[in-house]
Design a protein around this motif. Structure first.
Motif, PDB file in Angstrom:
ATOM      1  N   TYR A  89       0.819  -1.216   0.000  1.00  0.00           N
ATOM      2  CA  TYR A  89       0.000   0.000   0.000  1.00  0.00           C
ATOM      3  C   TYR A  89       0.856   1.272   0.000  1.00  0.00           C
ATOM      4  O   TYR A  89       0.351   2.376   0.124  1.00  0.00           O
ATOM      5  N   GLN A  90       2.160   1.088  -0.091  1.00  0.00           N
ATOM      6  CA  GLN A  90       3.076   2.224  -0.022  1.00  0.00           C
ATOM      7  C   GLN A  90       3.712   2.446  -1.392  1.00  0.00           C
ATOM      8  O   GLN A  90       3.999   1.494  -2.118  1.00  0.00           O
ATOM      9  N   SER A  91       3.943   3.689  -1.742  1.00  0.00           N
ATOM     10  CA  SER A  91       4.661   3.947  -2.986  1.00  0.00           C
ATOM     11  C   SER A  91       5.804   4.926  -2.753  1.00  0.00           C
ATOM     12  O   SER A  91       5.827   5.682  -1.779  1.00  0.00           O
ATOM     13  N   MET A  92       6.767   4.871  -3.675  1.00  0.00           N
ATOM     14  CA  MET A  92       8.004   5.617  -3.521  1.00  0.00           C
ATOM     15  C   MET A  92       7.762   7.122  -3.593  1.00  0.00           C
ATOM     16  O   MET A  92       7.024   7.595  -4.450  1.00  0.00           O
ATOM     17  N   THR A  93       8.402   7.861  -2.680  1.00  0.00           N
ATOM     18  CA  THR A  93       8.278   9.323  -2.703  1.00  0.00           C
ATOM     19  C   THR A  93       9.454   9.924  -3.488  1.00  0.00           C
ATOM     20  O   THR A  93      10.304   9.193  -3.988  1.00  0.00           O
ATOM     21  N   ASP A  94       9.501  11.246  -3.559  1.00  0.00           N
ATOM     22  CA  ASP A  94      10.573  11.935  -4.279  1.00  0.00           C
ATOM     23  C   ASP A  94      11.830  12.139  -3.440  1.00  0.00           C
ATOM     24  O   ASP A  94      12.776  12.778  -3.886  1.00  0.00           O
ATOM     25  N   VAL A  95      11.819  11.628  -2.203  1.00  0.00           N
ATOM     26  CA  VAL A  95      12.992  11.827  -1.342  1.00  0.00           C
ATOM     27  C   VAL A  95      13.519  10.498  -0.802  1.00  0.00           C
ATOM     28  O   VAL A  95      12.779   9.523  -0.679  1.00  0.00           O
ATOM     29  N   VAL A  96      14.822  10.481  -0.511  1.00  0.00           N
ATOM     30  CA  VAL A  96      15.447   9.334   0.149  1.00  0.00           C
ATOM     31  C   VAL A  96      16.205   9.873   1.367  1.00  0.00           C
ATOM     32  O   VAL A  96      16.524  11.064   1.437  1.00  0.00           O
ATOM     33  N   LEU A  97      16.487   8.981   2.323  1.00  0.00           N
ATOM     34  CA  LEU A  97      17.272   9.404   3.491  1.00  0.00           C
ATOM     35  C   LEU A  97      18.700   9.687   3.039  1.00  0.00           C
ATOM     36  O   LEU A  97      19.247   8.947   2.212  1.00  0.00           O
ATOM     37  N   ALA A  98      19.295  10.739   3.557  1.00  0.00           N
ATOM     38  CA  ALA A  98      20.663  11.101   3.158  1.00  0.00           C
ATOM     39  C   ALA A  98      21.624   9.991   3.598  1.00  0.00           C
ATOM     40  O   ALA A  98      21.668   9.636   4.770  1.00  0.00           O
ATOM     41  N   PRO A  99      22.394   9.428   2.652  1.00  0.00           N
ATOM     42  CA  PRO A  99      23.345   8.377   3.019  1.00  0.00           C
ATOM     43  C   PRO A  99      24.675   8.951   3.501  1.00  0.00           C
ATOM     44  O   PRO A  99      25.471   8.262   4.122  1.00  0.00           O
ATOM     45  N   ALA A 100      24.925  10.205   3.201  1.00  0.00           N
ATOM     46  CA  ALA A 100      26.133  10.902   3.661  1.00  0.00           C
ATOM     47  C   ALA A 100      25.761  12.381   3.682  1.00  0.00           C
ATOM     48  O   ALA A 100      24.832  12.796   2.987  1.00  0.00           O
ATOM     49  N   ALA A 101      26.501  13.155   4.469  1.00  0.00           N
ATOM     50  CA  ALA A 101      26.139  14.571   4.608  1.00  0.00           C
ATOM     51  C   ALA A 101      26.494  15.383   3.362  1.00  0.00           C
ATOM     52  O   ALA A 101      25.976  16.468   3.155  1.00  0.00           O
ATOM     53  N   CYS A 102      27.377  14.837   2.513  1.00  0.00           N
ATOM     54  CA  CYS A 102      27.884  15.651   1.396  1.00  0.00           C
ATOM     55  C   CYS A 102      26.997  15.636   0.151  1.00  0.00           C
ATOM     56  O   CYS A 102      27.135  16.502  -0.714  1.00  0.00           O
TER      57      CYS A 102
END
Ligand SMILES: [Zn+2]
Lengths: 302, 80
Positions: free
Chosen positions: A110-123
């Motif tokens: 019931y979930q679909s992908m949003t336009d954001v992802v969690l930052a994998p690194a600060a840079c």
């Protein structure tokens, strides 16, 4: 210092109220004494960097999915990425999803992908900001952020969410390499001033799969990644508290970053793992800050 | 075999120059092949020649040039 097991180190940090378990590994809370030390270490980094006139930026701990897709992160580390999904269905679908949730059945459908992802690194949010032609001296950006890595572990220094103080240098190859070498010395001096037996070493990233073994071998051979390590759990397998990555023209090509003379810019980043530095201090000097050596206390609490 | 290797490079190496302008000993990394592209070349070679590169061969020099790749593939297909 003798070796300690992951469980014993975890339990000692909890017993001294330095970290607060929440049930999920690598997602613990931080107590006020832990935070005080972490913040003071960050201040020391700022003080060491004072003369560098960096641009300061602050980003939320999420990044544009298109920047993430463009950056090759998924190609290298699919196992570590945290993609954000959300619900965008109707009332009927909401009821179906909640039935699944209450019955402890899978509800991801019931979930679909949003336009954001969690930052994998600060840079990562920085490179798109550098698009265009750099000034003669290149650019230097200083950020700090929470980052996500999908690697749940009972080992306290391996977290799913933690803070990195990171700096990115963009410019001509020799500008970038000189900056990296200067910070390697500076970082070592800073950590040693705090009584940590810090050592530099050539390193590689945990690239995924068989192709990843080749990427890691390339990275080592070209000496593109250095880490500063400190024994935390074990002397034989010290923990990386700071890492230096030289990307060569990777981000320059992807984000169209040019030097003043029109060449593809090179970039490098360095990051201090703030929780790891803090844990190393507690492990090396003891769990009670009042009992730390006077010369270390003087540096942190001037 | 050289023909086949050159076709794979054309498709997967993302070279900045046309592969036909490069000699068998030209440095492919110098010609713009990135580390990620070299991984795709490696996987395509495995599929095409039905071989598997062992860990000791998963390194930069093995994929440095057309002739280096030929040498590696010949070594892997020798027992077949
Ligand atoms: Zn970075």
């Amino acid at each position: 210092m003798t070796d300690i097991s992951a469980q014993d180190f975890h339990d000692a940090l909890v017993a001294h109220k330095l970290i607060i378990p929440v049930g999920v590994p690598g997602a613990f809370g931080r107590g006020p004494v832990f935070e005080d030390v972490l913040r003071r270490f960050g201040d020391l980094v700022s003080e060491a960097a004072k003369g560098d006139v960096a641009e300061h930026m602050l980003f939320p701990p999420i990044i544009d999915r298109r920047v993430f897709e463009k950056s090759d992160y998924l190609e290298s580390f699919p196992q570590l990425a945290g993609t954000i999904f959300s619900f965008s269905g109707n009332d009927a679908q909401h009821r179906e999803m909640m039935n699944c949730v209450h019955e402890h059945k899978p509800w991801a459908q019931y979930q679909s992908m949003t336009d954001v992802v969690l930052a994998p690194a600060a840079c990562y949010p920085i490179y798109p900001q550098l698009t265009g032609t750099l000034p003669e001296d290149g650019r230097l950006v200083d950020v700090q952020n929470w980052v996500f890595r999908h690697e749940p572990s009972p080992e306290p220094t391996r977290m799913q969410s933690f803070r990195i103080r990171e700096m990115v240098r963009a410019g001509r190859p020799e500008q970038v390499a000189d900056w990296r070498d200067m910070w390697l010395e500076r970082g070592l001096a800073l950590l040693r001033r705090l009584g940590l037996p810090a050592e530099p070493e050539t390193a590689s990233d945990p690239f995924f799969g068989r192709g990843g073994r080749m990427l890691a071998a390339n990275q080592r051979m070209q000496k593109l990644k250095f880490e500063v390590v400190v024994p935390v759990l074990s002397a034989a397998k010290p923990t990386a508290v700071c890492s230096f990555n030289y990307h060569q023209d990777h981000f320059g090509l992807l984000f169209d970053i040019k030097t003043a003379d029109g060449q593809v810019a090179h970039t490098a980043c360095l990051g201090f793992g703030l929780e790891r530095v803090t844990m190393a201090l507690f492990r090396v000097h003891g769990y009670v800050t009042a009992e730390w050596p006077a010369e270390v206390r003087k540096v942190l609490w001037p | 075999m050289i023909e086949n290797i050159r076709n794979i490079l054309k498709e997967h190496a993302r070279l900045s120059a046309d592969i036909s302008t490069l000699s068998d000993t030209s440095d492919l990394y110098q010609a713009g092949m990135t580390s990620h592209a070299s991984v795709n070349v490696m996987l395509a070679l495995e599929a095409s020649f039905d071989v598997e590169f062992p860990d000791r061969m998963l390194k930069r020099t093995v994929f440095q040039s057309v002739s280096a790749i030929r040498e590696a593939v010949e070594e892997l297909t020798a027992g077949k």
